[in-house]
Design an enzyme around this catalytic site. Structure first.
Site, PDB file in Angstrom:
ATOM      1  N   HIS A   1       0.817  -1.212   0.000  1.00  0.00           N
ATOM      2  CA  HIS A   1       0.000   0.000   0.000  1.00  0.00           C
ATOM      3  C   HIS A   1       0.854   1.267   0.000  1.00  0.00           C
ATOM      4  O   HIS A   1       0.442   2.298  -0.534  1.00  0.00           O
ATOM      5  CB  HIS A   1      -0.963  -0.018   1.189  1.00  0.00           C
TER       6      HIS A   1
ATOM      7  N   HIS B   1      -7.733  -0.368  10.391  1.00  0.00           N
ATOM      8  CA  HIS B   1      -7.810  -0.395   8.932  1.00  0.00           C
ATOM      9  C   HIS B   1      -9.102  -1.019   8.443  1.00  0.00           C
ATOM     10  O   HIS B   1      -9.851  -0.428   7.655  1.00  0.00           O
ATOM     11  CB  HIS B   1      -6.614  -1.158   8.350  1.00  0.00           C
TER      12      HIS B   1
ATOM     13  N   HIS C   1     -12.751   0.637   6.607  1.00  0.00           N
ATOM     14  CA  HIS C   1     -13.283   0.122   5.338  1.00  0.00           C
ATOM     15  C   HIS C   1     -14.771  -0.206   5.489  1.00  0.00           C
ATOM     16  O   HIS C   1     -15.607   0.194   4.669  1.00  0.00           O
ATOM     17  CB  HIS C   1     -12.530  -1.143   4.930  1.00  0.00           C
TER      18      HIS C   1
ATOM     19  N   PHE D   1     -12.727  -5.213  -1.111  1.00  0.00           N
ATOM     20  CA  PHE D   1     -11.434  -4.837  -1.672  1.00  0.00           C
ATOM     21  C   PHE D   1     -11.489  -4.608  -3.177  1.00  0.00           C
ATOM     22  O   PHE D   1     -10.768  -3.772  -3.715  1.00  0.00           O
ATOM     23  CB  PHE D   1     -10.392  -5.911  -1.360  1.00  0.00           C
TER      24      PHE D   1
ATOM     25  N   HIS E   1      -5.807   5.080   3.550  1.00  0.00           N
ATOM     26  CA  HIS E   1      -4.569   4.315   3.520  1.00  0.00           C
ATOM     27  C   HIS E   1      -3.341   5.189   3.699  1.00  0.00           C
ATOM     28  O   HIS E   1      -2.292   4.696   4.130  1.00  0.00           O
ATOM     29  CB  HIS E   1      -4.481   3.478   2.247  1.00  0.00           C
TER      30      HIS E   1
END
Length: 608
Positions: A211, A342, A346, A363, A376
């Site tokens: 990332h 994280h 999302h 994703f 991110h």
């Protein structure tokens, strides 16, 4: 020695990752215990390239048992690197297939499953560090100047204006995440080649470096589109109270009568306005005051970076090398930030009314929401802050399998470039950084959960089975309690400085087409009149959460989770107890989830 490898002792510690067969041809091999050429270590097991034979279903360390002590036990830490190969992304324009993983409802999918990048007929170049002197300074999204916000909007709009088949287009950039995360590439270029094994950059030590590279090129592409070599991305600073709501510039659908390029229709409408993000979101909104939510969020960041990220493996995630399958029999572990804040963000942003939780909730589609990139950016900043804490054990992996893992991206010049994990570590060389208040003491740094009052505790009269009395695997369709024997009790401060006590939840097998989450509590023994345990409390070890990303051929995926216990035992006044009571509470998607093992280990802290 990297902290991701435990030293061997008389009981002989084994790993559970089998060596992958690379050839059907039987070969002999020789073992040499010569000193390493660089003089940095002695008695390394050296296997020539032509003799790196792999034995099916034989653990690398177990292989050494049969060598009859040819090399010393201390040399075994070098063995995995000698007998493995790093994950290597193929030519992303020629070896790519439609997304096939983690998308349960393909027929109604909002975004395309054709995630392969366009081919310009170019060969892959090696990465070269940028030569400019200017450092791109990423800025807090909630506190940007008008000039910063206007430039950012203009850059995203310029990206949206490009044809979809351009490698710099908004759609092409969104597809990058889909291809690397949802089965677009295989490991044909890794080791001797594994064309039937997909690459998956989540749920392992590839998560952070992939990332970082993704954002690195994304940022430079945006800067080139508006001809600004100083352009820097904003980051969603959800680790401080003022930055916890979704940044205002992403909220309106239009700006001055024109579509807002930062807007995405596929967001949870209940979480858009003044709602504060829930960094431990489990799919249900908590009915708690904002002040409490802020405190819980800060405690979550503390857990992710300090308590549960106490060593390399716990923070970055488990070892993942050539031949390892994202599903199959692999048993990687997910890093503390990846599984924690994280994943929660999302899921919190994604629209739960859509077929697959689009956009941020899956994703394959996450890259279509501009919020993905600022989220991110802050996840990447967590890596930087974790390292800068200066706590012993906060070091990147040193194994060659991590250092030499590589990915391929289009750069700002539309060239294909191969990048390596080892080159992602130094931000000074990459010429970007994060704006911070130099006088700032991060609020989460002081957010270790408050020590539990002894008056609120009670001696449990409930009969709880020990691990030895429990038949694994155990289905987690209801609350599971089990007593786990600790490797040591009442350790001195000096002893605690040499090793962290870590809870391992092993072989978590779950339906990878679902969003799953369960919470982990340790020694949550409270009096009946006490309020129920919550993520704000010291007995909350953390959660295991996963966004859909498995393989459609086999919807079940295997993972592991790690939780730091050294501080938790102190904060729950249970440091002197021989057994720890571990409670797993299913939150969502756990009907078919099973747990393969639960144990507590001492993980050595490497000396600085």
């Amino acid at each position: 020695m990297s902290s991701s490898l435990l030293p061997l002792n008389s009981s002989f510690i084994t790993t559970h990752r089998p060596i992958k067969a690379r050839t059907n041809q039987t070969q002999g091999f020789r073992v040499s215990c010569n000193a390493a050429p660089d003089g940095q270590s002695d008695n390394k097991l050296i296997l020539p390239e032509s003799q790196k034979l792999i034995l099916p279903n034989v653990d690398r360390r177990n292989l050494l048992v049969g060598l009859g002590g040819l090399c010393t036990a201390a040399s075994l830490t070098s063995l995995p690197a000698a007998m493995a190969d790093p994950i290597t992304a193929p030519d992303i324009t020629s070896i790519c297939k439609d997304a096939s993983a983690g998308i349960r409802n393909k027929e109604d999918a909002i975004r395309t499953l054709k995630c392969c990048p366009p081919s310009l007929g170019k060969t892959i170049k090696p990465f070269v560090f940028p030569k400019e002197r200017t450092v791109r300074m990423r800025w807090p999204a909630h506190n940007g100047t008008k000039e910063q916000v206007d430039k950012y909007r203009a850059a995203i709009q310029a990206m949206r204006d490009l044809p979809d088949d351009h490698p710099h287009s908004f759609v092409s950039q969104a597809k990058i995440h889909c291809a690397y995360c949802n089965g677009g590439y295989n490991q044909v270029d890794s080791g001797s080649g594994f064309p039937d094994v997909d690459i998956q950059i989540h749920n392992s030590w590839l998560f952070f470096p992939f990332h970082r590279w993704y954002l690195y090129f994304y940022e430079r592409i945006l800067g080139k589109l508006i001809n600004d070599p100083t352009f820097a991305l904003p980051y969603w600073k959800w680790d401080e109270p003022a930055g916890m709501p979704i940044p205002e510039m992403f909220v309106p659908a239009t700006i001055d009568g024109k579509p807002n390029p930062l807007y995405d229709v596929y967001r949870n409408p209940n979480h858009i306005q003044e709602r504060i993000v829930d960094l431990d979101y489990d799919g249900q909104d908590k009915d708690i005051p904002d002040k409490t939510q802020i405190a819980c969020n800060l405690s979550t960041v503390y857990r992710d970076l300090v308590r549960n990220g106490a060593d390399t493996l716990s923070f970055f995630g488990g070892v993942y090398v050539a031949g390892d399958s994202p599903v199959g029999n692999s048993d990687p572990s997910v890093g503390s930030v990846e599984s924690g804040s994280h994943t929660a963000v999302h899921r919190w942003v994604g629209d739960t009314t859509q077929p697959n939780g689009e956009d941020m909730g899956n994703f394959y589609s996450a890259g279509y929401d501009p919020v993905f990139y600022i989220h991110h950016a802050n996840v990447d900043r967590m890596w930087k802050l974790w390292k800068e804490l200066g706590i012993p054990g906060h070091v990147e992996p040193t194994e060659p399998d991590w250092l030499n893992a590589s990915f391929v991206f289009y750069d700002e010049n539309e060239d294909l470039v191969r990048v390596y994990n080892k080159d992602s570590v130094n931000l000074n060389k990459l010429k970007f950084n994060y704006m911070e208040n130099s006088k700032e003491v991060f609020p989460w740094r002081k957010s270790r959960p408050a020590r539990r009052s002894k008056s609120s505790q009670v001696q449990s009269t409930e009969v709880v089975k020990t691990v030895d009395q429990t038949k694994f695997p155990v289905r987690l369709n209801k609350i599971l309690k089990v007593r786990v024997k600790r490797p040591a009790v009442k350790r001195t401060e000096a002893e605690k400085e040499t090793a962290n006590e870590v809870l391992l939840i092993k072989k978590i097998k779950y339906d990878s087409g679902n969003y799953v989450k369960f919470d982990v509590f340790v020694n949550d023994i409270l009096k009946p009149d006490q309020p129920p345990t919550s993520p704000c409390d010291p007995e909350y070890a953390g959660g295991f959460a996963q966004i859909p990303h498995g393989n459609m051929k086999s919807m079940f995926m295997t993972s592991s989770a790690r939780f730091g216990l050294t501080e938790l035992f102190e904060d729950t006044n249970t440091d002197g107890e021989e057994y720890a009571t571990v409670t797993l509470v299913p939150r969502t998607g756990c009907d078919d989830l099973t747990i393969g093992d639960i144990k507590i280990e001492l993980v050595p802290i490497p000396k600085a």
